[in-house]
Design a protein around this motif. Structure first.
Motif, PDB file in Angstrom:
ATOM      1  N   ASP A   1       0.762  -1.283  -0.069  1.00 37.77           N
ATOM      2  CA  ASP A   1      -0.012   0.086   0.076  1.00 37.77           C
ATOM      3  C   ASP A   1       0.828   1.326  -0.063  1.00 37.77           C
ATOM      4  OD1 ASP A   1      -2.234  -1.606   0.123  1.00 37.77           O
ATOM      5  OD2 ASP A   1      -2.850  -1.149   2.118  1.00 37.77           O
ATOM      6  N   ASP A   2       2.215   1.101   0.767  1.00 37.57           N
ATOM      7  CA  ASP A   2       2.886   2.435   0.949  1.00 37.57           C
ATOM      8  C   ASP A   2       3.401   2.701  -0.487  1.00 37.57           C
ATOM      9  OD1 ASP A   2       2.400   2.954   3.643  1.00 37.57           O
ATOM     10  OD2 ASP A   2       4.124   1.843   4.231  1.00 37.57           O
ATOM     11  N   ILE A   3       3.830   1.634  -1.045  1.00 38.20           N
ATOM     12  CA  ILE A   3       4.331   1.893  -2.622  1.00 38.20           C
ATOM     13  C   ILE A   3       3.178   2.802  -3.673  1.00 38.20           C
ATOM     14  CG2 ILE A   3       5.041   0.765  -4.746  1.00 38.20           C
ATOM     15  CD1 ILE A   3       5.837  -1.632  -2.890  1.00 38.20           C
ATOM     16  N   MET A   4       1.896   2.221  -3.455  1.00 36.80           N
ATOM     17  CA  MET A   4       0.765   2.651  -4.302  1.00 36.80           C
ATOM     18  C   MET A   4       0.521   4.051  -3.841  1.00 36.80           C
ATOM     19  SD  MET A   4      -1.598  -0.716  -4.727  1.00 36.80           S
ATOM     20  CE  MET A   4      -0.786  -2.106  -3.835  1.00 36.80           C
ATOM     21  N   ASP A   5       0.605   4.465  -2.197  1.00 37.56           N
ATOM     22  CA  ASP A   5       0.222   5.637  -2.099  1.00 37.56           C
ATOM     23  C   ASP A   5       1.386   6.597  -1.876  1.00 37.56           C
ATOM     24  OD1 ASP A   5      -2.191   4.486  -1.356  1.00 37.56           O
ATOM     25  OD2 ASP A   5      -2.015   4.219   0.659  1.00 37.56           O
TER      26      ASP A   5
ATOM     27  N   ARG B   1     -11.911   6.394  12.149  1.00 32.55           N
ATOM     28  CA  ARG B   1     -10.838   7.316  13.150  1.00 32.55           C
ATOM     29  C   ARG B   1      -9.733   7.547  12.526  1.00 32.55           C
ATOM     30  NH1 ARG B   1     -12.151  10.105  17.387  1.00 32.55           N
ATOM     31  NH2 ARG B   1     -13.389   8.226  18.426  1.00 32.55           N
ATOM     32  N   ASP B   2      -9.055   6.807  11.515  1.00 35.99           N
ATOM     33  CA  ASP B   2      -7.789   6.871  10.974  1.00 35.99           C
ATOM     34  C   ASP B   2      -8.030   8.072  10.021  1.00 35.99           C
ATOM     35  OD1 ASP B   2      -5.216   5.460  11.395  1.00 35.99           O
ATOM     36  OD2 ASP B   2      -5.647   5.378   8.985  1.00 35.99           O
ATOM     37  N   ASP B   3      -9.339   8.270   9.339  1.00 35.72           N
ATOM     38  CA  ASP B   3      -9.260   9.340   8.382  1.00 35.72           C
ATOM     39  C   ASP B   3      -9.373  10.530   9.268  1.00 35.72           C
ATOM     40  OD1 ASP B   3      -9.654   7.441   6.413  1.00 35.72           O
ATOM     41  OD2 ASP B   3     -11.939   7.880   6.182  1.00 35.72           O
ATOM     42  N   LEU B   4     -10.250  10.394  10.382  1.00 33.16           N
ATOM     43  CA  LEU B   4     -10.113  11.775  11.260  1.00 33.16           C
ATOM     44  C   LEU B   4      -8.739  12.265  11.832  1.00 33.16           C
ATOM     45  CD1 LEU B   4     -12.777  13.273  12.337  1.00 33.16           C
ATOM     46  CD2 LEU B   4     -12.270  12.072  14.618  1.00 33.16           C
ATOM     47  N   LEU B   5      -7.999  11.137  12.354  1.00 32.26           N
ATOM     48  CA  LEU B   5      -6.670  11.446  12.810  1.00 32.26           C
ATOM     49  C   LEU B   5      -5.717  12.125  11.819  1.00 32.26           C
ATOM     50  CD1 LEU B   5      -6.010   8.536  15.340  1.00 32.26           C
ATOM     51  CD2 LEU B   5      -6.314  10.793  15.777  1.00 32.26           C
ATOM     52  N   ASP B   6      -5.863  11.612  10.544  1.00 38.32           N
ATOM     53  CA  ASP B   6      -4.970  12.214   9.436  1.00 38.32           C
ATOM     54  C   ASP B   6      -5.185  13.539   9.396  1.00 38.32           C
ATOM     55  OD1 ASP B   6      -3.612  10.986   6.859  1.00 38.32           O
ATOM     56  OD2 ASP B   6      -4.690  12.759   6.302  1.00 38.32           O
ATOM     57  N   VAL B   7      -6.450  14.146   9.677  1.00 34.97           N
ATOM     58  CA  VAL B   7      -6.493  15.699   9.770  1.00 34.97           C
ATOM     59  C   VAL B   7      -6.081  16.129  10.873  1.00 34.97           C
ATOM     60  CG1 VAL B   7      -8.049  17.469   8.951  1.00 34.97           C
ATOM     61  CG2 VAL B   7      -8.109  15.205   7.617  1.00 34.97           C
TER      62      VAL B   7
ATOM     63  N   SER C   1      -2.645  14.554  -0.800  1.00 35.18           N
ATOM     64  CA  SER C   1      -2.834  13.219  -1.995  1.00 35.18           C
ATOM     65  C   SER C   1      -3.971  13.361  -2.426  1.00 35.18           C
ATOM     66  CB  SER C   1      -2.544  11.859  -1.357  1.00 35.18           C
ATOM     67  OG  SER C   1      -3.271  11.369  -0.556  1.00 35.18           O
ATOM     68  N   ASP C   2      -5.219  14.204  -2.190  1.00 33.48           N
ATOM     69  CA  ASP C   2      -6.500  14.060  -2.763  1.00 33.48           C
ATOM     70  C   ASP C   2      -7.386  13.150  -2.707  1.00 33.48           C
ATOM     71  OD1 ASP C   2      -6.159  16.939  -3.772  1.00 33.48           O
ATOM     72  OD2 ASP C   2      -4.995  16.150  -5.390  1.00 33.48           O
ATOM     73  N   LYS C   3      -6.907  12.237  -1.563  1.00 33.54           N
ATOM     74  CA  LYS C   3      -7.582  10.966  -1.173  1.00 33.54           C
ATOM     75  C   LYS C   3      -9.085  11.363  -0.997  1.00 33.54           C
ATOM     76  CE  LYS C   3      -6.275   7.348   0.125  1.00 33.54           C
ATOM     77  NZ  LYS C   3      -5.701   6.172   0.815  1.00 33.54           N
ATOM     78  N   LYS C   4      -9.901  10.380  -1.357  1.00 32.64           N
ATOM     79  CA  LYS C   4     -11.446  10.678  -1.213  1.00 32.64           C
ATOM     80  C   LYS C   4     -11.732   9.871   0.180  1.00 32.64           C
ATOM     81  CE  LYS C   4     -12.745  11.094  -6.069  1.00 32.64           C
ATOM     82  NZ  LYS C   4     -11.214  11.054  -6.395  1.00 32.64           N
ATOM     83  N   THR C   5     -11.522  10.538   1.235  1.00 33.80           N
ATOM     84  CA  THR C   5     -12.002   9.761   2.419  1.00 33.80           C
ATOM     85  C   THR C   5     -13.416  10.151   2.875  1.00 33.80           C
ATOM     86  OG1 THR C   5     -11.250  11.751   3.912  1.00 33.80           O
ATOM     87  CG2 THR C   5      -9.596  10.206   3.319  1.00 33.80           C
ATOM     88  N   PHE C   6     -13.680   9.716   4.105  1.00 38.05           N
ATOM     89  CA  PHE C   6     -14.961   9.957   4.682  1.00 38.05           C
ATOM     90  C   PHE C   6     -15.139  11.347   4.870  1.00 38.05           C
ATOM     91  CE2 PHE C   6     -18.146  10.809   7.990  1.00 38.05           C
ATOM     92  CZ  PHE C   6     -19.276  10.073   7.412  1.00 38.05           C
ATOM     93  N   LEU C   7     -14.149  12.000   5.321  1.00 30.00           N
ATOM     94  CA  LEU C   7     -14.412  13.394   5.545  1.00 30.00           C
ATOM     95  C   LEU C   7     -14.519  14.385   4.210  1.00 30.00           C
ATOM     96  CD1 LEU C   7     -12.447  12.265   7.951  1.00 30.00           C
ATOM     97  CD2 LEU C   7     -11.954  14.589   8.479  1.00 30.00           C
ATOM     98  N   MET C   8     -13.589  14.003   3.087  1.00 34.49           N
ATOM     99  CA  MET C   8     -13.614  14.638   2.043  1.00 34.49           C
ATOM    100  C   MET C   8     -14.963  14.571   1.278  1.00 34.49           C
ATOM    101  SD  MET C   8     -12.408  16.812  -0.349  1.00 34.49           S
ATOM    102  CE  MET C   8     -10.827  16.940   0.195  1.00 34.49           C
ATOM    103  N   LEU C   9     -15.478  13.409   1.165  1.00 35.23           N
ATOM    104  CA  LEU C   9     -16.679  12.965   0.494  1.00 35.23           C
ATOM    105  C   LEU C   9     -18.014  13.548   1.318  1.00 35.23           C
ATOM    106  CD1 LEU C   9     -16.027   9.218  -0.321  1.00 35.23           C
ATOM    107  CD2 LEU C   9     -15.914  10.953  -1.913  1.00 35.23           C
ATOM    108  N   THR C  10     -18.035  13.638   2.487  1.00 37.02           N
ATOM    109  CA  THR C  10     -19.088  14.135   3.269  1.00 37.02           C
ATOM    110  C   THR C  10     -18.952  15.826   3.072  1.00 37.02           C
ATOM    111  OG1 THR C  10     -18.982  12.492   4.944  1.00 37.02           O
ATOM    112  CG2 THR C  10     -20.037  14.674   5.441  1.00 37.02           C
TER     113      THR C  10
END
Length: 324
Positions: free
Chosen positions: A78-82, A207-213, A230-239
């Motif tokens: 995953d780290d490679i892809m991200d 929770r991980d999504d939340l902690l990232d911000v 990285s413009d990830k579509k997390t729960f926070l971003m989509l909401t």
């Protein structure tokens, strides 16, 4: 036997694993990523589920180690892809060596996870391998959905929840199911434990999504704001995208694809400001609580005395209240 004792058993078991020696470039990255530690939540869940049915968990130690080796294999790839620079506060394997080495080392970790499962009692081996193979495929499907979403303009929150269920939650569910199956638990109990783990896993990823911000970089161990950068579509971003007014939407869209490191802090600050205006943090915390309560309903349905569930219930609560 408390969590500390079980954790010591897991760490000792992991320290005894031998991955191989030559070529050194293949095996040293495995020892490196496994040495970075982490919470070892998945193998702990295996043992806690097993302990609900039998105090003697020795036979579950190598299968629990298999889950942790598999988990770290997924992190390495995953780290490679991200293109992630940090893992647990240290350089990722592809940064320390290179992507090709990280791919091959990860492949060997997957093989070794299967090898560690081969010690399961013969009458349970076929079931365990089928469950593990299904889980491994689910995790890969989740990662592919995650990458697909990067190329799509529109992703629904429902699609996102399905993706994190596969990518993150099913391995927690499998860990609990595995512990139950190894000790001969009733099928209904194993299923409830799996669903308990799945729902905890969804809450854990939110929770991980939340902690990232909103997390503390020193505690989080990863780059805070990395998902925004990285413009990830997390729960926070989509909401936020669903609820933003025109001005807020322009802010989000305007910052998309800005990857210049010199303005990284400004980008994180601007998007976080939109999140704050929309109460995204509070909404995410509400979703975390929703999935946590679903998980507890399944734990309540497991047919063992309440005292035998106390430790696993406490761990679930601890995971939901974590700040790292």
């Amino acid at each position: 036997m408390d969590i500390s004792t079980l954790s010591d058993k897991i760490n000792y078991t992991l320290s005894t694993l031998r991955y191989g020696e030559n070529p050194a470039e293949l095996y040293e990255p495995i020892r490196y990523i496994m040495s970075l530690g982490g919470k070892r939540i998945r193998p702990l869940l295996v043992l806690l589920a097993a302990k609900m049915y039998d105090e003697d968990v020795e036979s579950a130690l190598l299968p629990a180690a298999a889950v942790e080796v598999f988990h770290n294999f997924t992190l390495m790839h995953d780290d490679i892809m991200d293109k992630a620079p940090l893992r647990r506060g240290q350089q990722t394997v592809h940064e320390k060596w290179n992507a090709n080495i990280a791919i091959l080392s990860g492949d060997v970790m997957l093989v070794q996870a299967y090898q560690l499962l081969l010690g399961v009692e013969q009458d349970k081996l076929s079931q365990v391998l089928k469950l593990f193979s299904k889980t491994a495929a689910d995790v890969c499907e989740g990662q592919q959905y995650d990458m697909n979403f990067e190329q799509r303009e529109q992703v629904s929150i429902q699609e996102y929840i399905h993706m994190i269920t596969l990518k993150t939650a099913v391995l927690l569910g499998f860990s609990l199911e595995l512990g139950a199956v190894l000790q001969g638990a009733p099928a209904a109990d194993a299923e409830h434990l799996r669903l308990f783990g799945n729902n905890i896993g969804i809450a854990f990823q939110l929770r991980d999504d939340l902690l990232d911000v909103y997390g503390d970089k020193d505690k989080f161990g990863k780059q805070v704001g990395g998902d925004i950068l990285s413009d990830k579509k997390t729960f926070l971003m989509l909401t936020a995208l669903e609820q933003a007014n025109q001005e807020q939407l322009q802010t989000i869209v305007g910052w998309r694809s800005h990857t210049n490191e010199s303005i990284a802090e400004e980008k994180v600050r601007a998007i976080t400001q939109v999140y704050d205006q929309l109460n995204i943090r509070q909404q995410t915390e509400q979703q975390i609580e929703l999935y946590f309560q679903k998980a507890i309903e399944h734990l309540d349905s497991v047919q063992v005395p309440e005292g035998q569930k106390a430790v696993i219930r406490g761990l679930a609560l601890q995971l939901m209240e974590r700040d790292s």
